[in-house]
Design a protein around this motif. Structure first.
Motif, PDB file in Angstrom:
ATOM      1  N   GLN A  10       0.843  -1.192   0.000  1.00 53.36           N
ATOM      2  CA  GLN A  10       0.000   0.000   0.000  1.00 53.36           C
ATOM      3  C   GLN A  10       0.883   1.248   0.000  1.00 53.36           C
ATOM      4  N   ALA A  11       0.625   2.137  -0.929  1.00 53.53           N
ATOM      5  CA  ALA A  11       1.409   3.364  -1.051  1.00 53.53           C
ATOM      6  C   ALA A  11       0.461   4.500  -1.431  1.00 53.53           C
ATOM      7  N   ALA A  12       0.970   5.719  -1.336  1.00 57.30           N
ATOM      8  CA  ALA A  12       0.163   6.896  -1.679  1.00 57.30           C
ATOM      9  C   ALA A  12       1.080   8.017  -2.141  1.00 57.30           C
ATOM     10  N   GLY A  13       0.494   8.911  -2.925  1.00 53.28           N
ATOM     11  CA  GLY A  13       1.257  10.044  -3.424  1.00 53.28           C
ATOM     12  C   GLY A  13       0.342  11.140  -3.912  1.00 53.28           C
ATOM     13  N   CYS A  14       0.950  12.174  -4.455  1.00 53.48           N
ATOM     14  CA  CYS A  14       0.191  13.322  -4.939  1.00 53.48           C
ATOM     15  C   CYS A  14       0.684  13.745  -6.309  1.00 53.48           C
ATOM     16  N   VAL A  15      -0.236  14.285  -7.079  1.00 54.81           N
ATOM     17  CA  VAL A  15       0.130  15.041  -8.266  1.00 54.81           C
ATOM     18  C   VAL A  15       0.187  16.475  -7.754  1.00 54.81           C
ATOM     19  N   LEU A  16       1.397  16.904  -7.442  1.00 53.14           N
ATOM     20  CA  LEU A  16       1.626  18.204  -6.820  1.00 53.14           C
ATOM     21  C   LEU A  16       1.611  19.276  -7.900  1.00 53.14           C
ATOM     22  N   TRP A  17       0.892  20.365  -7.637  1.00 55.49           N
ATOM     23  CA  TRP A  17       0.782  21.427  -8.634  1.00 55.49           C
ATOM     24  C   TRP A  17       0.899  22.797  -7.973  1.00 55.49           C
ATOM     25  N   VAL A  22       5.828  32.851 -13.032  1.00 59.02           N
ATOM     26  CA  VAL A  22       6.108  33.678 -14.207  1.00 59.02           C
ATOM     27  C   VAL A  22       4.827  34.106 -14.915  1.00 59.02           C
ATOM     28  N   ASP A  23       3.972  33.127 -15.277  1.00 53.29           N
ATOM     29  CA  ASP A  23       2.804  33.470 -16.090  1.00 53.29           C
ATOM     30  C   ASP A  23       1.470  33.002 -15.501  1.00 53.29           C
ATOM     31  N   GLY A  24       1.491  32.395 -14.316  1.00 53.88           N
ATOM     32  CA  GLY A  24       0.257  31.957 -13.678  1.00 53.88           C
ATOM     33  C   GLY A  24      -0.310  30.658 -14.223  1.00 53.88           C
ATOM     34  N   GLY A  25       0.376  30.051 -15.185  1.00 50.83           N
ATOM     35  CA  GLY A  25      -0.089  28.788 -15.760  1.00 50.83           C
ATOM     36  C   GLY A  25       0.109  27.626 -14.788  1.00 50.83           C
ATOM     37  N   LEU A  26      -0.606  26.562 -15.027  1.00 58.48           N
ATOM     38  CA  LEU A  26      -0.510  25.374 -14.198  1.00 58.48           C
ATOM     39  C   LEU A  26       0.831  24.685 -14.399  1.00 58.48           C
ATOM     40  N   GLU A  27       1.492  24.316 -13.282  1.00 54.94           N
ATOM     41  CA  GLU A  27       2.730  23.548 -13.323  1.00 54.94           C
ATOM     42  C   GLU A  27       2.585  22.331 -12.416  1.00 54.94           C
ATOM     43  N   VAL A  28       3.136  21.213 -12.879  1.00 51.23           N
ATOM     44  CA  VAL A  28       3.119  19.960 -12.140  1.00 51.23           C
ATOM     45  C   VAL A  28       4.548  19.662 -11.689  1.00 51.23           C
ATOM     46  N   ASP A  38      14.628   7.821 -12.659  1.00 56.46           N
ATOM     47  CA  ASP A  38      13.332   8.044 -13.281  1.00 56.46           C
ATOM     48  C   ASP A  38      12.706   9.349 -12.813  1.00 56.46           C
ATOM     49  N   TRP A  39      11.706   9.785 -13.560  1.00 57.20           N
ATOM     50  CA  TRP A  39      10.895  10.954 -13.212  1.00 57.20           C
ATOM     51  C   TRP A  39       9.503  10.465 -12.880  1.00 57.20           C
ATOM     52  N   SER A  40       8.993  10.857 -11.717  1.00 62.91           N
ATOM     53  CA  SER A  40       7.680  10.397 -11.279  1.00 62.91           C
ATOM     54  C   SER A  40       7.027  11.449 -10.397  1.00 62.91           C
ATOM     55  N   HIS A  41       5.841  11.108  -9.916  1.00 60.45           N
ATOM     56  CA  HIS A  41       5.148  11.939  -8.936  1.00 60.45           C
ATOM     57  C   HIS A  41       5.639  11.529  -7.548  1.00 60.45           C
ATOM     58  N   PRO A  42       5.645  12.453  -6.588  1.00 61.39           N
ATOM     59  CA  PRO A  42       6.056  12.069  -5.230  1.00 61.39           C
ATOM     60  C   PRO A  42       5.082  11.045  -4.642  1.00 61.39           C
ATOM     61  N   LYS A  43       5.661   9.955  -4.127  1.00 58.01           N
ATOM     62  CA  LYS A  43       4.852   8.866  -3.573  1.00 58.01           C
ATOM     63  C   LYS A  43       5.735   7.993  -2.697  1.00 58.01           C
ATOM     64  N   LYS A  86       1.587  -3.722  -6.176  1.00 56.62           N
ATOM     65  CA  LYS A  86       1.642  -2.456  -5.450  1.00 56.62           C
ATOM     66  C   LYS A  86       0.448  -1.615  -5.874  1.00 56.62           C
ATOM     67  N   GLU A  87      -0.209  -0.990  -4.899  1.00 53.22           N
ATOM     68  CA  GLU A  87      -1.328  -0.082  -5.161  1.00 53.22           C
ATOM     69  C   GLU A  87      -0.968   1.284  -4.611  1.00 53.22           C
ATOM     70  N   VAL A  88      -1.006   2.287  -5.477  1.00 58.10           N
ATOM     71  CA  VAL A  88      -0.674   3.652  -5.071  1.00 58.10           C
ATOM     72  C   VAL A  88      -1.899   4.540  -5.291  1.00 58.10           C
ATOM     73  N   ARG A  89      -2.444   5.079  -4.206  1.00 56.91           N
ATOM     74  CA  ARG A  89      -3.560   6.031  -4.294  1.00 56.91           C
ATOM     75  C   ARG A  89      -2.985   7.429  -4.440  1.00 56.91           C
ATOM     76  N   TYR A  90      -3.548   8.216  -5.357  1.00 57.48           N
ATOM     77  CA  TYR A  90      -3.056   9.574  -5.625  1.00 57.48           C
ATOM     78  C   TYR A  90      -4.147  10.618  -5.394  1.00 57.48           C
ATOM     79  N   TRP A  91      -3.700  11.769  -4.914  1.00 57.76           N
ATOM     80  CA  TRP A  91      -4.549  12.944  -4.762  1.00 57.76           C
ATOM     81  C   TRP A  91      -3.947  14.097  -5.534  1.00 57.76           C
ATOM     82  N   ALA A  92      -4.796  15.017  -5.978  1.00 56.60           N
ATOM     83  CA  ALA A  92      -4.334  16.316  -6.449  1.00 56.60           C
ATOM     84  C   ALA A  92      -3.953  17.099  -5.199  1.00 56.60           C
TER      85      ALA A  92
END
Length: 139
Positions: A10-17, A22-28, A38-43, A86-92
């Motif tokens: 059991q694992a968990a992480g976030c799509v951090l934004w 600079v321009d107010g646009g969405l960044e991940v 590797d490049w991944s989301h924090p988990k 492995k199961e990873v639950r993600y939140w925004a």
């Protein structure tokens, strides 16, 4: 009979934004793990008795140095790691304070617009999380 080897990790992480300074646009935020190159989301794995959302926010803080305000739950990603499910639950989650300092687990982070984040992610399954974030709600 189910053995410990059969039961999913059991694992968990976030799509951090955040909004771009600079321009107010969405960044991940993506994390680079030198152990896997590797490049991944924090988990990360949950501690015994730890609630999934609490674990997700803890992992964000440990890996990125940011405190995050959780939003909606996104997806649960399932895969095999070291011959074990492995199961990873993600939140925004919105980054609200903090700053990155390299550590043993993560040596770099990148803040990228969604399309660039999708392209940089190592695992194709992680790209669906960016899509879920962007399509989930008006950020």
């Amino acid at each position: 009979m189910t053995t410990a080897k059969d039961s999913p990790v059991q694992a968990a992480g976030c799509v951090l934004w955040r909004r771009s300074p600079v321009d107010g646009g969405l960044e991940v935020c993506l994390v680079h793990r030198p152990k896997y190159d590797d490049w991944s989301h924090p988990k990360g794995k949950l501690r015994r008795g730890e609630e999934a959302l609490a674990g997700a926010l803890r992992e964000v803080a440990e890996e990125t140095g940011y405190t995050a305000e959780p939003g909606s739950e996104l997806l649960t990603v399932c895969y095999y790691a070291h011959d074990r499910p492995k199961e990873v639950r993600y939140w925004a989650a919105e980054a609200v304070a903090g700053g990155f300092t390299p550590n043993d687990e993560v040596d770099r982070i990148l803040w990228l617009p969604p399309a660039a984040a999708r392209a940089r992610l190592t695992q194709p399954g992680d790209r669906e999380l960016v899509d879920a974030l962007v399509g989930d709600s008006p950020l």
